[in-house]
Motif scaffolding. Sequence first.
Motif, PDB file in Angstrom:
ATOM      1  N   THR A 142       0.839  -1.209   0.000  1.00  0.00           N
ATOM      2  CA  THR A 142       0.000   0.000   0.000  1.00  0.00           C
ATOM      3  C   THR A 142       0.874   1.259   0.000  1.00  0.00           C
ATOM      4  N   ASN A 143       0.216   2.403  -0.031  1.00  0.00           N
ATOM      5  CA  ASN A 143       0.906   3.687  -0.033  1.00  0.00           C
ATOM      6  C   ASN A 143       0.484   4.487   1.205  1.00  0.00           C
ATOM      7  N   ALA A 160       9.707   1.505   5.689  1.00  0.00           N
ATOM      8  CA  ALA A 160       8.974   1.272   4.436  1.00  0.00           C
ATOM      9  C   ALA A 160       9.464   0.024   3.684  1.00  0.00           C
ATOM     10  N   PHE A 165       5.932  -1.014   1.911  1.00  0.00           N
ATOM     11  CA  PHE A 165       4.962   0.004   1.476  1.00  0.00           C
ATOM     12  C   PHE A 165       5.655   1.225   0.894  1.00  0.00           C
ATOM     13  N   GLU A 166       4.894   2.010   0.127  1.00  0.00           N
ATOM     14  CA  GLU A 166       5.393   3.272  -0.440  1.00  0.00           C
ATOM     15  C   GLU A 166       5.004   4.404   0.501  1.00  0.00           C
ATOM     16  N   VAL A 167       5.647   5.560   0.330  1.00  0.00           N
ATOM     17  CA  VAL A 167       5.338   6.712   1.190  1.00  0.00           C
ATOM     18  C   VAL A 167       5.040   7.941   0.330  1.00  0.00           C
ATOM     19  N   THR A 168       3.950   8.625   0.633  1.00  0.00           N
ATOM     20  CA  THR A 168       3.638   9.901  -0.022  1.00  0.00           C
ATOM     21  C   THR A 168       3.666  10.996   1.035  1.00  0.00           C
ATOM     22  N   ASN A 185      -4.449   7.089   0.035  1.00  0.00           N
ATOM     23  CA  ASN A 185      -3.462   6.377   0.844  1.00  0.00           C
ATOM     24  C   ASN A 185      -4.173   5.430   1.815  1.00  0.00           C
ATOM     25  N   SER A 186      -3.454   4.363   2.182  1.00  0.00           N
ATOM     26  CA  SER A 186      -4.052   3.337   3.054  1.00  0.00           C
ATOM     27  C   SER A 186      -4.101   3.781   4.509  1.00  0.00           C
TER      28      SER A 186
END
Length: 256
Positions: A142-143, A160, A165-168, A185-186
Motif C-alpha cells: 500500500t501507499n 517502508a 509500502f510506499e510513502v507519499t 493512501n491506506s
Amino acid sequence: MKTCKRLAALLLALLMAFSLFACGAKNSEPETGKKYIIASDNAFAPFEYLDTETNAYVGIDMDILKAIAEDQKFDYEVQNVGFDAALNQVQSGQADGVIAGMTITDERKLTFDFSEGYFDAGQILVVPANSDIKGLEDLKGTNVAVKISTQGADYAQSIAKEYGFEVTTYEDSPTMYQAVIQGTNSACFEDDPVARYSIQSQNLELKVVGDVINAKPYGFAAKKGENSELIDMFNAGLVNIKANGVYDEILAKYGY
Ligand code: GLN
C-alpha cells in the motif's frame, strides 16, 4: 596645570555619569524593543489550530507560550506558518523560536537548542474507519501518507522497505487525513494526541490502530547557539506555570 586637572575631573565625572546612566537604562528595561517572533504549525489540534469563531490560533502550545511570556515578561508574536515552514523560519533567522508540538530528537539537537520537555507524545497509525488494517504488517503493497519533516515521516521512511509500502509526503495534517479518508493512501502516521483529538473533534472517518510509537517529549526550540535567553526564559516560565497550577489548567482545558 590647574585647568588640566579640572578638565580631567570634569571628564571623569561625565564618564561616571554616563556609565551610570547606561547601566541604569540597561537594568530598568531588559528586553525593550525586542519582540520575539515565534513560528508554529497551523493545523495541529489540540496544540495549535484556528478557532473559527474568534479567527485566532488557540491550543496547548499557544496557551503555554502565552502563560510563559506573561510570567517571564517578554513580548512575542506567533506566526502560524505550518510545521516544515516553522522549522525553516527558525533555521533561516526569520523566526526566533518555534513551538509546534515539536519532538525533541538527537538529530534535531544538531541544529536546534531545545527547552525542557513540556508534553510527551509519540506517533500512531491512522486508517479509514472501515479499514481492515490492524498494524504495520497489513501495510504491505500500500501507499502510506506522511507529513513533511515530521517524526511520523521519518519513522515511515525508516520501515517502508521492511514492511513493503510506499510513502507519499503531504504538506500538513488536514491534507494528509483527507488523502486517507478518500482512499488515496491506506494509512498515515500522526502524533497520537493529535490524531485522537482531530478524529473526535472533526468527526473524521478515521481510527487509530496499534500502539504508540517512539513516545518522546515536545520542546520549545531555537536555532542552535541563538536566542539562548529565550530558551532560559521558557524553562524558567515552565517551572513557574507548573508550580502555580496554570500548566495543569491549560491541559485540562483541552481534555488532559
Ligand atoms: N511531533 C512531530 C514532530 O516533531 C510532529 C510535529 C507537527 O506535525 N507539528 O515531528
